[in-house]
Design a protein around this motif. Sequence first.
Motif, PDB file in Angstrom:
ATOM      1  N   MET A  19     -13.775   3.248   4.871  1.00  0.00           N
ATOM      2  CA  MET A  19     -14.822   2.740   3.985  1.00  0.00           C
ATOM      3  C   MET A  19     -14.294   1.689   3.020  1.00  0.00           C
ATOM      4  SD  MET A  19     -16.765   6.309   3.165  1.00  0.00           S
ATOM      5  CE  MET A  19     -15.317   7.369   3.095  1.00  0.00           C
ATOM      6  N   THR A  20     -12.979   1.672   2.826  1.00  0.00           N
ATOM      7  CA  THR A  20     -12.355   0.781   1.842  1.00  0.00           C
ATOM      8  C   THR A  20     -11.973  -0.576   2.416  1.00  0.00           C
ATOM      9  OG1 THR A  20     -11.474   2.706   0.693  1.00  0.00           O
ATOM     10  CG2 THR A  20     -10.447   0.610   0.202  1.00  0.00           C
ATOM     11  N   CYS A  21     -11.583  -0.625   3.679  1.00  0.00           N
ATOM     12  CA  CYS A  21     -11.107  -1.877   4.277  1.00  0.00           C
ATOM     13  C   CYS A  21     -12.201  -2.943   4.241  1.00  0.00           C
ATOM     14  CB  CYS A  21     -10.665  -1.644   5.720  1.00  0.00           C
ATOM     15  SG  CYS A  21     -10.052  -3.143   6.528  1.00  0.00           S
ATOM     16  N   PRO A  22     -11.958  -4.056   3.538  1.00  0.00           N
ATOM     17  CA  PRO A  22     -12.990  -5.093   3.426  1.00  0.00           C
ATOM     18  C   PRO A  22     -13.282  -5.800   4.754  1.00  0.00           C
ATOM     19  CG  PRO A  22     -10.946  -5.868   2.447  1.00  0.00           C
ATOM     20  CD  PRO A  22     -10.739  -4.421   2.797  1.00  0.00           C
ATOM     21  N   LYS A  23     -12.372  -5.714   5.687  1.00  0.00           N
ATOM     22  CA  LYS A  23     -12.553  -6.355   6.989  1.00  0.00           C
ATOM     23  C   LYS A  23     -13.007  -5.381   8.066  1.00  0.00           C
ATOM     24  CE  LYS A  23     -11.091 -10.463   5.775  1.00  0.00           C
ATOM     25  NZ  LYS A  23     -11.859 -11.672   5.940  1.00  0.00           N
ATOM     26  N   GLY A  47      -6.154 -10.862  13.979  1.00  0.00           N
ATOM     27  CA  GLY A  47      -5.296 -11.224  12.848  1.00  0.00           C
ATOM     28  C   GLY A  47      -6.062 -11.409  11.550  1.00  0.00           C
ATOM     29  N   GLU A  48      -7.033 -10.563  11.302  1.00  0.00           N
ATOM     30  CA  GLU A  48      -7.885 -10.693  10.124  1.00  0.00           C
ATOM     31  C   GLU A  48      -7.374  -9.962   8.886  1.00  0.00           C
ATOM     32  OE1 GLU A  48     -12.288 -10.608  11.009  1.00  0.00           O
ATOM     33  OE2 GLU A  48     -11.475  -9.649  12.821  1.00  0.00           O
ATOM     34  N   CYS A  49      -6.429  -9.050   9.035  1.00  0.00           N
ATOM     35  CA  CYS A  49      -5.943  -8.264   7.900  1.00  0.00           C
ATOM     36  C   CYS A  49      -5.345  -9.199   6.838  1.00  0.00           C
ATOM     37  CB  CYS A  49      -4.890  -7.250   8.355  1.00  0.00           C
ATOM     38  SG  CYS A  49      -4.232  -6.233   7.016  1.00  0.00           S
ATOM     39  N   ILE A  50      -5.789  -9.008   5.595  1.00  0.00           N
ATOM     40  CA  ILE A  50      -5.310  -9.848   4.500  1.00  0.00           C
ATOM     41  C   ILE A  50      -4.252  -9.132   3.649  1.00  0.00           C
ATOM     42  CG2 ILE A  50      -7.375 -11.280   4.386  1.00  0.00           C
ATOM     43  CD1 ILE A  50      -8.390  -9.487   2.100  1.00  0.00           C
ATOM     44  N   ALA A  51      -3.826  -7.964   4.087  1.00  0.00           N
ATOM     45  CA  ALA A  51      -2.803  -7.164   3.403  1.00  0.00           C
ATOM     46  C   ALA A  51      -3.168  -6.909   1.940  1.00  0.00           C
ATOM     47  CB  ALA A  51      -1.435  -7.826   3.524  1.00  0.00           C
ATOM     48  N   CYS A  52      -4.435  -6.616   1.701  1.00  0.00           N
ATOM     49  CA  CYS A  52      -4.893  -6.363   0.332  1.00  0.00           C
ATOM     50  C   CYS A  52      -4.400  -5.013  -0.187  1.00  0.00           C
ATOM     51  CB  CYS A  52      -6.408  -6.434   0.253  1.00  0.00           C
ATOM     52  SG  CYS A  52      -7.288  -5.148   1.167  1.00  0.00           S
ATOM     53  N   CYS A  55      -6.552   0.022   1.373  1.00  0.00           N
ATOM     54  CA  CYS A  55      -6.498   1.255   2.167  1.00  0.00           C
ATOM     55  C   CYS A  55      -5.383   2.162   1.674  1.00  0.00           C
ATOM     56  CB  CYS A  55      -6.331   0.931   3.652  1.00  0.00           C
ATOM     57  SG  CYS A  55      -4.904  -0.104   4.046  1.00  0.00           S
ATOM     58  N   ALA A  56      -4.218   1.600   1.432  1.00  0.00           N
ATOM     59  CA  ALA A  56      -3.067   2.380   0.970  1.00  0.00           C
ATOM     60  C   ALA A  56      -3.277   2.906  -0.444  1.00  0.00           C
ATOM     61  CB  ALA A  56      -1.800   1.539   1.041  1.00  0.00           C
ATOM     62  N   LYS A  57      -3.891   2.111  -1.292  1.00  0.00           N
ATOM     63  CA  LYS A  57      -4.142   2.532  -2.673  1.00  0.00           C
ATOM     64  C   LYS A  57      -5.131   3.679  -2.737  1.00  0.00           C
ATOM     65  CE  LYS A  57      -3.219  -2.010  -4.566  1.00  0.00           C
ATOM     66  NZ  LYS A  57      -3.818  -3.241  -5.073  1.00  0.00           N
ATOM     67  N   ARG A  58      -6.097   3.686  -1.845  1.00  0.00           N
ATOM     68  CA  ARG A  58      -7.130   4.720  -1.850  1.00  0.00           C
ATOM     69  C   ARG A  58      -6.750   5.978  -1.070  1.00  0.00           C
ATOM     70  NH1 ARG A  58     -12.222   4.273  -4.331  1.00  0.00           N
ATOM     71  NH2 ARG A  58     -12.421   6.017  -2.946  1.00  0.00           N
ATOM     72  N   CYS A  59      -5.744   5.900  -0.217  1.00  0.00           N
ATOM     73  CA  CYS A  59      -5.351   7.042   0.610  1.00  0.00           C
ATOM     74  C   CYS A  59      -4.758   8.149  -0.266  1.00  0.00           C
ATOM     75  CB  CYS A  59      -4.337   6.625   1.672  1.00  0.00           C
ATOM     76  SG  CYS A  59      -3.809   8.007   2.715  1.00  0.00           S
ATOM     77  N   PRO A  60      -5.413   9.324  -0.311  1.00  0.00           N
ATOM     78  CA  PRO A  60      -4.912  10.395  -1.180  1.00  0.00           C
ATOM     79  C   PRO A  60      -3.639  11.056  -0.660  1.00  0.00           C
ATOM     80  CG  PRO A  60      -6.791  11.162   0.091  1.00  0.00           C
ATOM     81  CD  PRO A  60      -6.647   9.696   0.378  1.00  0.00           C
ATOM     82  N   ASP A  61      -3.276  10.796   0.585  1.00  0.00           N
ATOM     83  CA  ASP A  61      -2.096  11.440   1.166  1.00  0.00           C
ATOM     84  C   ASP A  61      -0.931  10.485   1.405  1.00  0.00           C
ATOM     85  OD1 ASP A  61      -3.241  14.099   1.443  1.00  0.00           O
ATOM     86  OD2 ASP A  61      -4.629  13.100   2.803  1.00  0.00           O
ATOM     87  N   LEU A  62      -1.039   9.271   0.920  1.00  0.00           N
ATOM     88  CA  LEU A  62       0.013   8.250   1.075  1.00  0.00           C
ATOM     89  C   LEU A  62       0.407   8.086   2.545  1.00  0.00           C
ATOM     90  CD1 LEU A  62       2.211   9.342  -1.957  1.00  0.00           C
ATOM     91  CD2 LEU A  62       0.439   7.589  -1.915  1.00  0.00           C
ATOM     92  N   ALA A  63      -0.588   8.045   3.416  1.00  0.00           N
ATOM     93  CA  ALA A  63      -0.342   7.958   4.854  1.00  0.00           C
ATOM     94  C   ALA A  63      -0.350   6.529   5.378  1.00  0.00           C
ATOM     95  CB  ALA A  63      -1.405   8.779   5.595  1.00  0.00           C
ATOM     96  N   ILE A  64      -0.561   5.547   4.501  1.00  0.00           N
ATOM     97  CA  ILE A  64      -0.673   4.153   4.955  1.00  0.00           C
ATOM     98  C   ILE A  64       0.344   3.278   4.255  1.00  0.00           C
ATOM     99  CG2 ILE A  64      -2.194   2.151   5.123  1.00  0.00           C
ATOM    100  CD1 ILE A  64      -4.559   4.105   5.122  1.00  0.00           C
ATOM    101  N   GLU A  65       1.053   2.473   5.054  1.00  0.00           N
ATOM    102  CA  GLU A  65       1.971   1.460   4.514  1.00  0.00           C
ATOM    103  C   GLU A  65       1.442   0.094   4.933  1.00  0.00           C
ATOM    104  OE1 GLU A  65       6.085   2.027   5.412  1.00  0.00           O
ATOM    105  OE2 GLU A  65       5.928   4.200   5.154  1.00  0.00           O
ATOM    106  N   VAL A  66       1.508  -0.855   4.006  1.00  0.00           N
ATOM    107  CA  VAL A  66       0.991  -2.202   4.259  1.00  0.00           C
ATOM    108  C   VAL A  66       2.145  -3.191   4.264  1.00  0.00           C
ATOM    109  CG1 VAL A  66      -0.552  -4.009   3.417  1.00  0.00           C
ATOM    110  CG2 VAL A  66      -1.186  -1.612   3.120  1.00  0.00           C
ATOM    111  N   TYR A  67       2.130  -4.074   5.262  1.00  0.00           N
ATOM    112  CA  TYR A  67       3.162  -5.109   5.376  1.00  0.00           C
ATOM    113  C   TYR A  67       2.495  -6.476   5.425  1.00  0.00           C
ATOM    114  CZ  TYR A  67       5.964  -1.109   6.735  1.00  0.00           C
ATOM    115  OH  TYR A  67       6.598   0.108   6.737  1.00  0.00           O
ATOM    116  N   LYS A  68       3.099  -7.436   4.725  1.00  0.00           N
ATOM    117  CA  LYS A  68       2.590  -8.812   4.726  1.00  0.00           C
ATOM    118  C   LYS A  68       3.346  -9.651   5.716  1.00  0.00           C
ATOM    119  CE  LYS A  68       0.889  -8.860   0.078  1.00  0.00           C
ATOM    120  NZ  LYS A  68       0.772  -9.562  -1.147  1.00  0.00           N
TER     121      LYS A  68
END
Length: 68
Positions: A19-23, A47-52, A55-68
């Motif tokens: 629900m959080t991912c803008p794309k 290739g639309e991910c903007i690495a905002c 998703c990682a900030k909202r994940c309550p279980d810290l299950a997402i890592e974001v790479y630019k």
Amino acid sequence: MGKIVIDDSRCKSCYICTMTCPKGLIKKSSKTNRLGDYMVEFNDEKGECIACAMCAKRCPDLAIEVYK
């Protein structure tokens, strides 16, 4: 262009990231976890991910890592 990695062992299938991912790049998967809940998956064929990192900030279980 960004990329995210989802740790399946930490994801509890709350779907906040979907629900959080803008794309709209994170979706419910057909893969289930050990409790039988449907996991989430990241699909960015265009290739639309903007690495905002929303998703990682909202994940309550810290299950997402974001790479630019």
